[in-house]
Motif scaffolding. Structure first.
Motif, short mmCIF file in Angstrom:
data_model
loop_
_atom_site.label_atom_id
_atom_site.label_comp_id
_atom_site.label_asym_id
_atom_site.label_seq_id
_atom_site.Cartn_x
_atom_site.Cartn_y
_atom_site.Cartn_z
N GLY A 109 -16.36 28.11 25.70
CA GLY A 109 -15.72 29.17 26.47
C GLY A 109 -15.89 29.02 27.96
N GLY A 110 -15.97 27.76 28.43
CA GLY A 110 -16.12 27.49 29.86
C GLY A 110 -14.80 27.59 30.60
N PRO A 111 -14.76 27.12 31.84
CA PRO A 111 -13.55 27.22 32.67
C PRO A 111 -12.31 26.61 32.03
N ALA A 112 -12.50 25.54 31.27
CA ALA A 112 -11.34 24.92 30.61
C ALA A 112 -10.66 25.89 29.65
N LYS A 167 -7.20 35.48 24.48
CA LYS A 167 -7.50 36.76 23.80
C LYS A 167 -8.95 36.81 23.34
N HIS A 168 -9.51 35.67 23.01
CA HIS A 168 -10.86 35.62 22.45
C HIS A 168 -11.83 34.97 23.44
N LYS A 169 -13.10 35.26 23.27
CA LYS A 169 -14.12 34.71 24.16
C LYS A 169 -14.23 33.20 24.03
N LYS A 170 -14.08 32.72 22.82
CA LYS A 170 -14.20 31.28 22.57
C LYS A 170 -13.14 30.86 21.55
N LEU A 200 -24.24 17.27 21.08
CA LEU A 200 -25.19 17.26 22.19
C LEU A 200 -24.57 17.86 23.45
N ALA A 201 -23.28 17.59 23.66
CA ALA A 201 -22.59 18.17 24.83
C ALA A 201 -22.48 19.69 24.70
N VAL A 202 -22.20 20.17 23.48
CA VAL A 202 -22.15 21.62 23.23
C VAL A 202 -23.53 22.24 23.46
N GLY A 203 -24.56 21.56 23.00
CA GLY A 203 -25.92 22.07 23.15
C GLY A 203 -26.33 22.28 24.59
N LYS A 204 -25.86 21.43 25.49
CA LYS A 204 -26.18 21.58 26.91
C LYS A 204 -25.58 22.86 27.49
N LEU A 205 -24.48 23.32 26.89
CA LEU A 205 -23.79 24.50 27.41
C LEU A 205 -24.18 25.80 26.70
N THR A 206 -24.53 25.71 25.41
CA THR A 206 -24.82 26.92 24.63
C THR A 206 -26.29 27.10 24.32
#
Length: 704
Positions: free
Chosen positions: A496-499, A506-509, A620-626
């Protein structure tokens, strides 16, 4: 000077090694140690019962090694030349080519070369018909198309696929085989030359697949399901490259589990049926404690009940009072009685809450039967001084991840703080323990794998219409993920970042479908045909089930990077194929509520770099953000269909399904249209026949 001395030293060392080699291979006291001979048990050489004679010979040999007599050792008359490599004829393994077919439900075709599986075609994926069983009037046409598809699209290692096979293997092919199925070898020979045909028993194929795919050098193997030509509950012992059938019980836990599930309305999907069922039971009040009563469904409907019941069982606690009736019901099946306990049916008629208790009780009793039986077999092996490295569970019932977890936690040393040599090391469940995996075991019946252990999870086929992808990408304005930033960009979208937020969603993610590479082999989506989302809200689980038109209680399984397993479970539970369901730590459930089922467990897929590098990098990329390297992962398929395998179907779902936001097909990222198309109705009409009576079979409600 130094170089000359050094080379001279090496020469003398080589001569000394040669001399020592001669004396330590003195065949008067040692087995021959020539290159090319077997060692150990099969090594040539004389055995002797004369301990004194052997001691005298050994003593003389020691004196001959005296440095003062070493001049004898290098004599040209006694020294033999070194042989650096010599392979005996028995090790010259011919690379066998094998094609195997299974024509029952979950039918499949597999090709093997040199013991390595090249591809597996699950017919349901080709015909888009879940649990595919060819109809009588379409049998030849369907199987002709299936074999032709294998001949044209199978991808083989190191060159083209075979067009001629040493062996053609049929699974469970005999006895009551219909006339149409009997023609199957001839259909195969329209496309391939097959030198020899043979048959393999049902549970042998399950056991061979499970054992040879496992990491164990020895294992207790249990194959159990709704039935095969060689039984329903069969035990094997695997040691080295040998597998022996060691036990069989008449316990049909598979069909019994299905049948009890069929009475529960939130499982069978027919709420109006309960009233008719209860009225019919009331008319049979004189039948005593056991009632002959059946619910008849089509096979395609019936086989869905097991997975639904397993998820449904997590909504309540089991009942001890009903448990004894359910336990007896399972055991009565062994003696040919499928009557249902009146106590169970009465609970069905009490309503939804009681039915949820029944679901929990069915699951609990299933576990209560299986675990002690496995334990008893292991004890029996130990009493005969036979230890095994692992336990292998296979057959359709091995899809019961809760029972698998119980066996893993209680009967292995996995969680032991100290090594426990009395217990197996771990439990292994193959990626396709159901009947779609039979053809792999059939290949290994005649050509077992001799080299490195082969990963099996991605042996399916690429998209059937892959040639359409570029045209669709251009027409729809799809973007190349690699040019956008690869997995880092996709992770930003999922988190749910800037991209994502830049599109005013409509949704958060979002929920994103991923369709990449070869399709998964087996019933689980493992990142190549998956729906992915961040599991940080209950809403996301509800959206995922709504997207798939599934019951609200169905679990959504997570994929978790191996680096995060201990954080999630408190222990590194590897589970590459979603074959277990450990408890999730409370603090993780609070932060990521969609990661676990209602009972606190998660049927997870663990992912290492070796398992799937791209998926692992994404996690791993998701983990850095969440803060957690995990995603919801459930299969990408439309209602009532098997896992998707076309560009067309993937984009059709993107156009129609309200909760689907993106589809990644290979490297092309497709965004959902601003206005979704209306979903075409997939509902089929069912007729309900109530009160069909015959005194021999009791009362039945049939669903067609």
């Amino acid at each position: 000077m130094f170089r000359t001395v050094y080379c001279s030293f090496l020469w003398h060392a080589a001569v000394a090694g040669s001399q020592e080699f001669e004396k330590f291979c003195d065949t008067e006291i040692y087995p021959p140690c020539d290159v090319g001979l077997p060692v150990g048990r099969d090594s040539p050489g004389l055995w002797t019962a004369n301990a004194t004679g052997l001691s005298i010979k050994a003593s003389r040999s020691t004196r001959r090694l005296n440095p003062g007599r070493s001049s004898e050792l290098g004599s040209p008359k006694t020294r033999r030349p070194y042989e650096e490599l010599s392979l005996p004829e028995s090790l010259h393994v011919e690379e066998k080519t094998v094609i195997a077919l299974h024509a029952g439900h979950d039918g499949s075709i597999a090709i093997g070369k040199g013991g390595r599986i090249q591809c597996v075609l699950e017919l349901e994926r080709l015909f888009e018909n879940r649990y595919f069983i060819p109809k009588v009037d379409h049998f030849h046409v369907d199987w002709h198309r299936a074999v032709e598809t294998v001949s044209e699209h199978c991808e083989c290692e190191q060159g083209p696929c075979p067009t001629s096979f040493d062996y053609g293997i049929m699974v469970n092919f005999g006895g009551d085989v219909p006339v149409q199925r009997a023609q199957l070898p001839r259909i195969v020979e329209r496309f391939f030359h097959v030198r020899e045909w043979r048959n393999v028993n049902h549970h042998e194929a399950h056991a061979l697949m499970g054992y040879f795919a496992s990491p164990f050098r020895s294992a207790f193997v249990l194959s159990y399901d709704g039935g095969g030509n060689d039984g329903v509950f069969t035990a094997f012992l695997g040691r080295g490259f040998e597998l022996h059938r060691i036990g069989r019980k008449p316990l049909n836990l598979g069909v019994g589990y299905y049948k009890l599930a069929s009475f529960l309305q939130e499982v069978n999907g027919y709420p109006d049926m309960q009233k008719m069922l209860c009225e019919a039971i009331a008319e049979r009040d004189s039948d005593g404690d056991w009632v002959e009563f059946d619910m008849f469904f089509s096979v395609a409907t019936f086989v869905t009940f097991a997975g639904k019941l397993m998820g449904y069982s997590g909504l309540a606690e089991p009942s001890e009072d009903i448990g004894r009736w359910v336990r007896e019901y399972f055991h009565r099946w062994a003696f040919g009685s499928d009557s249902v306990p009146r106590a169970f049916l009465s609970k069905v008629c009490e309503g939804i809450e009681s039915q949820r208790v029944l679901a929990a009780t069915i699951q609990a009793e299933f576990e209560r039967i299986v675990q002690p039986i496995v334990q008893d077999y292991l004890r029996e092996l130990q009493s005969k001084s036979i230890s095994v490295e692992g336990i292998v569970l296979t057959g359709g019932c091995a899809l019961n991840v809760v029972a698998n977890q119980l066996v893993r936690d209680t009967l292995t040393e996995l969680r032991s703080t100290q090594p426990d040599l009395t217990k197996p090391r771990d439990v292994y469940v193959p990626p396709a323990p159901n009947d779609s995996g039979l053809t792999v075991g059939a290949i290994w019946a005649v050509a077992p794998p001799m080299g490195p252990r082969q990963p099996l999870q991605y042996l399916g086929f690429r998209l059937w219409d892959l040639d359409k992808l570029l045209k669709e990408a251009e027409a729809r304005g799809a973007r190349s993920l690699s040019q956008l930033g690869g997995v880092d960009y996709l992770a930003e979208l999922l988190a749910g970042g800037p991209a994502w937020t830049g599109n005013k969603p409509k949704h958060k993610k979002p929920i994103i479908a991923v369709v990449r590479g070869r399709q998964e082999f087996g019933p689980r989506a493992l990142g190549h045909r998956s729906l992915l989302a961040v599991p940080d809200s209950q809403d996301m689980r509800d959206r995922m089930n709504r997207l798939k038109f599934r019951q609200w209680y169905r679990p959504v399984a997570p994929m978790i990077a191996e680096e995060a397993l201990e954080e999630v479970f408190g222990f590194k539970y590897n589970s590459a194929y979603m074959e277990f369901a450990p408890k999730v730590r409370d603090e993780v459930r609070e932060r990521f509520p969609a990661i676990a089922h209602f009972d606190g467990t998660a049927r997870h897929q663990s992912v290492s770099r070796e398992d799937e590098p791209w998926v692992h990098a994404l996690l791993l990329a998701v983990g850095k953000l969440t803060g957690l390297a995990a995603l919801i992962n459930t299969s990408f398929n439309s209602k009532g269909k098997p896992i998707v395998n076309t560009v067309e179907a993937s984009l059709e779902m993107l156009d129609q399904l309200e909760d689907l936001d993106y589809v990644l097909i290979e490297d092309w990222l497709f965004r959902a249209p601003a206005v979704k198309q209306k979903v075409k109705s997939t509902e089929s009409k069912h007729s309900i026949i109530s009160g069909k009576r015959c005194f021999a079979c009791g009362t039945a409600i049939a669903i067609s």
